[in-house]
Design a protein around this motif. Sequence first.
Motif, PDB file in Angstrom:
ATOM      1  N   ALA A 166       7.706  -6.280  -2.040  1.00 11.46           N
ATOM      2  CA  ALA A 166       6.332  -6.766  -1.975  1.00 11.46           C
ATOM      3  C   ALA A 166       5.829  -7.098  -3.385  1.00 11.46           C
ATOM      4  N   MET A 167       6.226  -6.246  -4.314  1.00 11.89           N
ATOM      5  CA  MET A 167       5.798  -6.426  -5.697  1.00 11.89           C
ATOM      6  C   MET A 167       6.419  -7.703  -6.288  1.00 11.89           C
ATOM      7  N   ILE A 168       7.699  -7.871  -6.037  1.00 12.30           N
ATOM      8  CA  ILE A 168       8.386  -9.081  -6.529  1.00 12.30           C
ATOM      9  C   ILE A 168       7.712 -10.326  -5.967  1.00 12.30           C
ATOM     10  N   LYS A 199       9.665   6.776  -7.292  1.00 12.18           N
ATOM     11  CA  LYS A 199      10.933   6.062  -7.252  1.00 12.18           C
ATOM     12  C   LYS A 199      10.700   4.632  -6.760  1.00 12.18           C
ATOM     13  N   LEU A 200      11.664   3.780  -7.036  1.00 13.95           N
ATOM     14  CA  LEU A 200      11.485   2.383  -6.703  1.00 13.95           C
ATOM     15  C   LEU A 200      11.895   2.119  -5.259  1.00 13.95           C
ATOM     16  N   ASP A 201      10.950   2.248  -4.386  1.00  8.99           N
ATOM     17  CA  ASP A 201      11.175   2.017  -2.961  1.00  8.99           C
ATOM     18  C   ASP A 201      11.444   0.541  -2.690  1.00  8.99           C
ATOM     19  N   ALA A 249      -1.369  -3.347  -8.249  1.00  8.91           N
ATOM     20  CA  ALA A 249      -0.216  -3.133  -7.390  1.00  8.91           C
ATOM     21  C   ALA A 249       0.881  -2.418  -8.162  1.00  8.91           C
ATOM     22  N   ARG A 250       1.077  -2.843  -9.408  1.00  5.54           N
ATOM     23  CA  ARG A 250       2.147  -2.258 -10.207  1.00  5.54           C
ATOM     24  C   ARG A 250       1.866  -0.774 -10.506  1.00  5.54           C
ATOM     25  N   ILE A 251       0.597  -0.467 -10.764  1.00  5.06           N
ATOM     26  CA  ILE A 251       0.233   0.929 -11.036  1.00  5.06           C
ATOM     27  C   ILE A 251       0.539   1.791  -9.805  1.00  5.06           C
TER      28      ILE A 251
END
Length: 492
Positions: free
Chosen positions: A28-30, A20-22, A11-13
Motif C-alpha cells: 500500500a505504501m509503495i 516489522k515490514l508487513d 502513512a510512512r510513520i
Amino acid sequence: MYAYLGRVNEARIMLDSIGKLDVICCNAMIDGYMKFGDVGSARKLFDNMPDKNISSWNTMVSGFSNNEMIEEAKKYFDQMPKRDDVSWSAIIDGYNKGGHFKEALEVFHQMQGEEIKLNKFVLSSALNSCANVGALDQGKWIHAYIKRNRIVLDEVLGTSLVDMYAKCGRLDLSWDVFERMKHKEVFSWNAMIGGLAMHGRAEDAIELFLDMQRHEYKPNDITFVALLNACAHAGLVDKGLKYFLLIKETYNIEPTMEHYGCVVNLLGKAGYINEAEDVINSMPMKPNSVVWGALLGACRIHGNIELGEKVGEILLELEPENSIRYTLLSNIYAKAAKWDRVEKLRKLMKERGVKTMTDRSMIDLKGTVHEFKVGDSSHPQTEEIYRTLEMIIQKIKLKGHEADTSEVLFDISEEEKETSLKYHSEKIAIAFGILNTEPGTTIRVVKNLRVCEDCHSATKFISQVYKRDIIVRDRVRYHHFRNGKCSCKDFW
DNA sequence: CGTGGACACT
C-alpha cells in the motif's frame, strides 16, 4: 489509506510504527509513493522488504507504468519470479500509456502463449492498443474471444469495443456493439459520438447527442468535446457555436480549455481566423499550447502568414521542444516561398536540438502490424513495395494527379520536391497494401501525423484507378476514399 | 487492509 489520500508522510510513520515490514502495508505504501511520483522511495522500500509477494511486484510494474517509466516497468516485469494476469495487464497498460501500442500488442500476443486467462481488464487494454494502431483483425479476434468465453460486456469493455471498431474504420460494427450494450454509461455515448465525429458524420453525432438525453443520460464535458469536434470536422460553424454556448447556459458546465480549443479549431478551420483570435483573447484562462496550435493550424490552411508568424513565435516560446510547431510554421513559410525564414527555422531547431517527429504509417495485414517511416527501406519487401509505388504514381499521373509540392519544406527543385513527397509513409503503406491484398478489398492505414495535400490527392486517384476503398486515419480524423472522392469532402 | 480497464482540443 493514508498513502492513497496523499498523506504519504503520515502513512510512512504508521508503517514504521508497526515495527516489522508487513507485506500488505508495504504494498500500500509503495502504491502511495508511486501515485505521488516518488519513485525513489517506492524503489527503496521495495528493496528493503523481507518478503515480497506477486502484488508487490505488480505494484512496482504499474507504478513505473503510470509514471511513464516503461523501461523500468519492463525490467521489473522481466525479473518477476512469477507473473499473474495483473502483471501482464500492468505492463501492457504501461506500453499503452507511453503510446507504444504496437509493443503493447506484441506483449499481449506473448501473453497468449502463457496459460493465463484473458480477463476483462487486459482485454480492454488490448482493445485500446488495437484502436490506436488500427489493428482491426486483432480487435475482431478479441471480440470473438469475448463472445466465445461469455465474458460480460460491462460498460468499460463494451465502450472499448465501440471505440476500437470506430477507430479501425468500422462504424457499422461499432454501432452494432453500442446498440447491444445492456449497460451504457456517459462515456459509452461519448465514444460513439466521438466515433461519428471522426468519420465526419456530424449530423448523426448531433442526433445521438439528443438521443442520449432522451435516454436520460447527462452529457458531460467530454461529450461536448466530441460534439464540438463533430461540428468542426464538418464545418458546421453555427451549430458548433450554438452548442458551445449551451454548455454553460443549459448544461451548467463550465467550459474548459479543451472546449475553447475546439471552438478555436472550429472557427479557424472554417476560415474565421479573426473570430478565432477573438475567442483566444477573451477566454477566461491563459490559453495553452493546444489552443494556440489550433490557431496556427488555421493560419496554415488559409495561408495567413502574418498571424501565423506571431502565433508561431508564441508557440516556439511555450514549447521549444515540440517539432510539430516548427513544421507547421515552416509549412506556412514554404507555402509563401519565404525560404530565408524556412532556413532560419531549421537552424533554430538544430541549435535547440529539436528532433523532427517522423511521419509513420501502419497497416494491419492478417493480424500483423507493419509500420513504415518516410522513405522507409527496412521492410523485407522493400524492393517490391517501391516498384509497386512507382507503378502507382505513373498510373495516377496519367489520370490527372499532379504532385502538390507547395508544402515541401525545402527550397529545392520541383523534381526533387516530387521525390520527397513520393515517399511519404502512407504512400508506402498503401503500395504495400495493394501489393499484398486481394483486388477489391479495403485498405486501411493509420498514421501518426495529418495527411498532406499531395497524399490526399494521390489517394483519391488511387482509389479510383485501383477500384479500392482506402481508409486512412490520420491524427485526428478519418478519410474514406472511394472512387476518386474522399469522405472529408476535401475539408480537413 | 495491496495490484489492472473507457470516452477527450493541435
